[in-house]
Design an enzyme around this catalytic site. Structure first.
Site, short mmCIF file in Angstrom:
data_model
loop_
_atom_site.label_atom_id
_atom_site.label_comp_id
_atom_site.label_asym_id
_atom_site.label_seq_id
_atom_site.Cartn_x
_atom_site.Cartn_y
_atom_site.Cartn_z
N ARG A 1 0.82 -1.16 -0.07
CA ARG A 1 0.00 -0.13 -0.09
C ARG A 1 1.04 1.25 0.11
O ARG A 1 1.93 1.38 0.84
CB ARG A 1 -0.82 0.11 1.22
CG ARG A 1 -1.71 -1.28 1.16
CD ARG A 1 -2.62 -1.54 2.33
NE ARG A 1 -3.37 -2.59 2.23
CZ ARG A 1 -4.70 -3.02 3.12
NH1 ARG A 1 -4.97 -2.23 4.10
NH2 ARG A 1 -5.12 -4.10 2.76
N SER B 1 -10.88 -6.44 9.75
CA SER B 1 -12.10 -5.75 9.34
C SER B 1 -12.72 -6.76 8.33
O SER B 1 -12.21 -7.42 7.54
CB SER B 1 -11.62 -4.67 8.39
OG SER B 1 -12.70 -4.14 7.65
#
Length: 425
Positions: free
Chosen positions: A261, A351
């Site tokens: 990322r 998540s």
RNA sequence: GGAGAGGUGGCAGAGUGGUCUAAUGCGCGGGUUUGCUAAACCCGUGAGCCUGUAACUGGGCUCCGCAGGUUCGAAUCCUGUCCUCUCCGCCA
């Protein structure tokens, strides 16, 4: 993506949803363009029908004169078709741009709010918050003292945000992976290692944007490939363009991948240590389900995330993510936030999201019921089992001892090969 | 990386400019026959999108890896591209 017809027929609902999510998308323009597009499509099809008719008649023409006349007629029709089709293509391109920016619908129970301040705590883990009779260190200090993480070396080699894990940290990474796989395999997940790169179509299909100023994604020069930000991308792409038998669902997969990322625009606040890094390893859960089963599957994934952290005996809370904090594809999302003594607060460690048919529509992933006409889109769900970097923070900080050592969580001891990590002499 | 071959329905596989509305076989669904099963025989069997009627039966467009091009007309000819296979080279 949402269904175009659905957007046209439920424009007000979609608009309200965009407001709830803080997304600016011109729904009125979309509806107007879509209606116009349909008219043009009908026109193109009608012209095509006539041209096809003419073409067929040429083979049966009686003489050369008639043949030439019909050819001319065909030419005119094709020319006209091209004009209308060009207009149609332009319209479709603009339509597509708006379409892509429209987020998924939101679960009616998801808290409405513009950002993470509106997230709603819905559960706590079994493990109570730790009480230290000394000043707890953060993982950066612990990592240094125990010689577990080399940030400077990582920065020298690849820049800020990269790191080397060393010594027991390496074993902890392996142990966390092995632990997660053990739990998931017992629940019927198929373990997989996955490509760390994917084509840009697959990225877009899962809702990631491969290029542009805000992108989170590293792309490969001169190739249609990008480094994945999560195995959600590759696991979702597994069924891109496929139609599976309804009997084959649900499909429960867990994939190990590296995650890359860029963290564009995210520097500053949480950039210290392992919390926000450019590369980490992750075990990801992914499920393809029938539409009616996705809500239950989200509960299942959430339970598993809780079980994994209860098993590690790390305290956490679960939050129901507010509409403004949901990513585009998510219909509902639960985050699990572990207690991180180094910061004296909770931090997101895993998540899980139900993306309903939003990713499936873009990926064109369908299922077919035997004996029924046609196909429908599957539902996709993803959930973090273990994101190694953040799990490491939670382990090191929660298991630190007054003497500077770190106890290894019981479920990881077999792979790590010891019960305690001692400072090096 | 080099050379060659090839991408056609769920699968195998034919199809070298109009009768392709894609042959044939297998598979699958239904039926006939039949103590049961099997076999045999018969019928049927892709997807996406647009559109119709009060409703049912409907009508149309697109799809032969993908994208362009030639042509009145392309699975078929041309260009590009991706992928797969075989062989060679390199390599954990």
């Amino acid at each position: 993506m949402l269904d175009r017809k659905f957007i046209v027929e439920n424009a007000e609902l979609v608009k309200q949803n965009c407001r709830n999510r803080g997304v600016a998308a011109d729904i009125d323009r979309f509806v107007a363009l879509e209606n116009e597009r349909r008219l043009l499509q009908v026109e193109v099809e009608e012209l095509n029908r006539k041209a096809n008719e003419v073409s067929k008649s040429i083979g049966k023409a009686k003489d050369a004169g008639e043949r030439e006349a019909r050819k001319e007629e065909g030419r005119m029709l094709r020319e006209r078709t091209n004009e209308v089709r060009t207009k149609l293509d332009e319209l479709a391109a603009e339509l597509d741009g708006i379409h892509r920016s429209i987020p998924n619908l939101s679960h009616p129970d998801a808290p409405v709010g513009e950002d993470d301040k509106s997230n709603l705590e819905v559960a706590r883990g079994k493990t109570p918050l730790p009480k230290f009779d000394f000043e707890p260190l953060d993982h950066v200090a612990l990592g240094e003292r125990l010689d577990l993480i080399d940030f400077e070396g990582g920065a020298r080699v690849a820049g800020h945000g990269f790191y080397f894990l060393k010594n027991e940290a390496v074993l902890l990474e392996l142990a966390l992976q092995r632990y997660a796989l053990g739990v998931l395999m017992a629940e019927g997940f198929t373990p997989m290692t996955t490509p760390d790169l994917a084509t840009n179509e697959v990225l877009e299909g899962t809702g990631y944007i491969p290029r542009g100023p805000e992108t989170q994604i590293y792309s490969i020069e001169n190739q249609n490939l990008s480094l994945v930000a999560t195995a959600e991308i590759t696991l979702g792409g597994l069924l891109a363009g496929q139609t599976v038998d309804a009997d084959a669902l649900p499909l429960k997969l867990c994939g190990i991948s590296h995650c890359f990322r860029t963290e564009a625009g995210a520097h500053g606040k949480e950039s210290r240590g392992l919390f926000r890094v450019h590369q980490f390893t992750k075990v990801e859960m992914f499920a393809f389900t029938l539409p009616d089963d996705s809500e239950a599957m989200l509960g299942h994934l959430r339970d598993l995330e809780c079980r994994l952290f209860d098993g590690l005996e790390i305290p956490y809370r679960v939050v129901d993510t507010a509409t403004g904090d949901l990513g585009g594809p998510a219909y509902r999302k639960f985050d699990l936030e572990a207690w991180l003594p180094g910061r004296g607060g909770f931090g997101e460690v895993t998540s899980t999201s139900n993306c309903t048919d939003y990713q499936a529509r873009r990926l064109n992933a369908r299922f077919k019921v035997k004996g029924e006409k046609g196909t429908r889109f599957v539902h996709t769900l993803n959930g973090t089992a273990v994101a190694i970097s953040r799990a490491l923070i939670a382990v090191l900080e929660n298991y630190q001892q007054a003497d500077g050592s770190v106890v290894v969580p019981e479920v990881l001891q077999a792979v790590v090969g010891k019960e305690r990590i001692e400072p090096r002499s």
